[in-house]
Write an enzyme that holds these catalytic residues in place. Structure first.
Site, PDB file in Angstrom:
ATOM      1  N   CYS A   1      14.937  48.976  35.544  1.00  0.00           N
ATOM      2  CA  CYS A   1      14.867  49.153  34.173  1.00  0.00           C
ATOM      3  C   CYS A   1      14.501  50.556  33.879  1.00  0.00           C
ATOM      4  O   CYS A   1      15.105  51.312  32.951  1.00  0.00           O
ATOM      5  CB  CYS A   1      14.027  48.355  33.351  1.00  0.00           C
ATOM      6  SG  CYS A   1      12.246  48.260  33.872  1.00  0.00           S
TER       7      CYS A   1
ATOM      8  N   GLU B   1      10.024  43.218  27.611  1.00  0.00           N
ATOM      9  CA  GLU B   1      10.400  44.707  28.416  1.00  0.00           C
ATOM     10  C   GLU B   1      11.862  44.440  28.567  1.00  0.00           C
ATOM     11  O   GLU B   1      12.231  43.742  29.525  1.00  0.00           O
ATOM     12  CB  GLU B   1       9.533  44.554  29.455  1.00  0.00           C
ATOM     13  CG  GLU B   1       9.194  45.797  30.081  1.00  0.00           C
ATOM     14  CD  GLU B   1      10.089  46.272  31.112  1.00  0.00           C
ATOM     15  OE1 GLU B   1      11.148  46.718  30.776  1.00  0.00           O
ATOM     16  OE2 GLU B   1       9.723  46.164  32.260  1.00  0.00           O
TER      17      GLU B   1
ATOM     18  N   LYS C   1       9.273  31.073  34.891  1.00  0.00           N
ATOM     19  CA  LYS C   1      10.561  30.855  35.148  1.00  0.00           C
ATOM     20  C   LYS C   1      11.259  31.799  35.668  1.00  0.00           C
ATOM     21  O   LYS C   1      11.604  32.848  35.010  1.00  0.00           O
ATOM     22  CB  LYS C   1      10.933  30.152  33.663  1.00  0.00           C
ATOM     23  CG  LYS C   1      12.660  29.484  34.070  1.00  0.00           C
ATOM     24  CD  LYS C   1      13.620  29.764  34.618  1.00  0.00           C
ATOM     25  CE  LYS C   1      14.525  31.048  33.855  1.00  0.00           C
ATOM     26  NZ  LYS C   1      15.688  31.555  34.707  1.00  0.00           N
TER      27      LYS C   1
ATOM     28  N   GLU D   1      23.451  50.769  29.790  1.00  0.00           N
ATOM     29  CA  GLU D   1      22.737  50.715  30.950  1.00  0.00           C
ATOM     30  C   GLU D   1      23.542  49.957  32.027  1.00  0.00           C
ATOM     31  O   GLU D   1      24.046  48.869  31.939  1.00  0.00           O
ATOM     32  CB  GLU D   1      21.404  49.596  30.551  1.00  0.00           C
ATOM     33  CG  GLU D   1      20.556  49.627  32.073  1.00  0.00           C
ATOM     34  CD  GLU D   1      19.447  48.544  31.745  1.00  0.00           C
ATOM     35  OE1 GLU D   1      18.419  48.896  32.424  1.00  0.00           O
ATOM     36  OE2 GLU D   1      19.460  47.657  31.037  1.00  0.00           O
TER      37      GLU D   1
END
Length: 494
Positions: A300, A266, A191, A397
């Site tokens: 990331c 992750e 997906k 972040e």
């Protein structure tokens, strides 16, 4: 799509983007009963193509197809044949690299030179590395303290894997999940993000061309709340492999807990990138700018928190700004571009909200922070100097071209500050002192620590985070292990 954009596209890319796309199930693209979603070019804000919001019934068909392949042809295939097919899959990715690169450059806005030099080689590398594993997955004889008994273990695949990938590295992340899952003997329902689905759909076509049995790789497109939720809650999904935001990771962790599925996550990072005064300052600053602004900071493991020994702070800032000034913002397909747009209007607005919090905190915007083009979701490379550790621009972040720069005075002060955040994905250390490098690296709470380099990545080296950055490793033997389970067999010899 503009005429200029069309002129930069390969004929096969133009043909593929000109079609409406449904889910890929049992070896072919198929219509769905759901609605559709327009995919936009973030550099022009124009529609590229239309994908399906795969409905629950079609998701069920995809999972059933994967389950049938797992119980049938793919599940019973000999290990040497599985290796052969995965190598052929890698061959086809290489042969179609120019086309595949254009999909990620179009949908994601990433400069095509970056996709060709980073994403494509990493994707091929994943398949090459894991193609060597099927004939080497072994159990063990267990020396139990029971007489007349033979005990051994078998390493077995889990079944149907729901692989959910983010919009920032669609092709590369698909490979990172597909290659080990398939090598272990699982089947996959992939997906991709609704923002960047084309390269994943094209990969599914290549899987069939490579000779993988129908149903081994299926793709369902759509939103996380719709298609994604239907996929992860399906009773025949044995494993969820997710890369993306912390918030979604928490939701999927709860979902896996309710249904007792295997899961690996992750997630995000706010990664300390540390420069000591004894480092090669020119090299460290070049890496600092590159890793902060690569793919507009939408990475990331971006080195987005630059911690600099106070004596060289001004020198590092000046060098970083020089590198930032040299970046050329432009369309992903334009080979002169070295930095593209953000992924969407919503995401750019989120990044700008962080910039608006700086005023009044004692920190300063050293450079950048403005929109640069009339169309597209572009934002200048930006640096913020002097924010406190608790400021949102440091603690959270941002996922944009925003580098926060903080001075430090000693190792004793540095390490607790570097470890104070909620994330623990990666870190970088620059120093000419080997003892200092090892001392700091062993104290940093990060799954990967780079010393005198940054953002190196290889299919053989485990990658994954600590704390809120998730659990479970990609790459290396650990990347294979998370797609396998262990069966123990006891045999009485009496």
């Amino acid at each position: 799509m503009t005429a200029t954009t069309e002129s930069l596209m390969l004929p096969q890319t133009f043909k593929f983007t000109s079609a409406e796309h449904g889910a890929f199930i049992d070896g072919t693209e198929t219509a769905t009963g759901g609605s559709t979603i327009d995919t936009l070019d973030p550099a022009t804000c124009r529609v590229i193509t239309t994908i399906a919001e795969t409905d629950n019934e079609t998701v069920d068909r995809a999972v059933e197809s994967a389950a049938k392949a797992f119980e049938g042809e793919w599940g019973t295939i000999l290990p040497a044949r599985r290796e052969e097919l995965l190598h052929r899959f890698a061959d086809l990715i290489e042969e179609n690299a120019a086309e595949l690169a254009q999909y990620d450059a179009l949908e994601g806005g990433k400069p095509i030179s970056h996709v060709e030099s980073v994403d494509l080689p990493l994707a091929v590398e994943q398949f090459r590395y894991y193609a060597g594993w099927p004939t080497k997955i072994q159990g063990a004889t267990v020396p139990v303290s029971t007489s007349d008994t033979h005990v051994y273990t078998r390493r077995i695949p889990l079944g149907v894997v729901a692989a959910i990938t983010p919009w920032n590295f669609p092709l590369c992340q698909a490979a990172i999940k597909l290659a080990p899952a398939l090598a272990a003997g699982n089947t996959v329902v992939l997906k991709p993000s609704e923002l960047t689905s084309l390269s994943s759909l094209r990969l599914a076509h290549l899987a069939i061309e490579a000779g993988l049995p129908a149903g081994t790789v299926n793709v369902v497109t759509g939103t996380g709340a719709g298609t994604g939720q239907a996929l992860v809650s399906h009773p025949k999904v044995a494993k969820i492999s997710f890369t993306g935001s912390e918030a979604t990771g928490r939701h999927l962790g709860a979902e896996a807990g309710r249904s007792l599925k295997h899961i690996s996550l992750e997630l995000g990072g706010k990664n300390p990138h540390i420069v000591f005064a004894d480092a090669d300052i020119a090299k460290a600053a070049a890496y600092a700018a590159t890793t902060a602004y690569f793919y507009s900071g939408q990475v990331c493991f971006s080195g987005s928190r630059l911690m600099v020994e106070r004596a060289v702070l001004d020198e590092v800032l000046s060098a970083v700004e020089e590198h930032a000034d040299a970046l050329v913002l432009g369309h992903g397909l334009d080979r002169s571009s070295t930095m593209g747009p953000l992924s969407s209007a919503t995401h750019r607005e989120k990044v700008e909200r962080y910039l608006n919090t700086v005023s009044g905190t004692g920190a300063t915007v050293a450079f950048g922070g403005s929109r640069t083009k009339e169309s597209g979701y572009f934002l200048e490379p930006t640096a913020i100097v002097g924010p406190a550790d608790t400021d949102p621009v440091v603690a959270e972040e941002i996922f944009g071209p925003v580098l926060v720069i903080q001075p430090f005075d000693s190792i004793e002060e540095l390490v607790p500050r570097a470890n104070s955040g909620q994330y623990g994905l990666t870190a970088g250390v620059w120093t000419s002192d080997v003892r200092k490098a090892h001392t700091v690296a062993r104290q940093l709470q990060a799954g990967t620590v780079w010393v005198n380099t940054y953002a190196d990545y290889n299919a053989a080296a485990p990658f994954g985070g600590f704390k809120n950055s998730g659990f479970g490793k990609d790459c290396g033997p650990a990347g294979l292990d998370k797609f396998l389970d262990t069966q123990t067999v006891w045999m009485s010899l009496a």
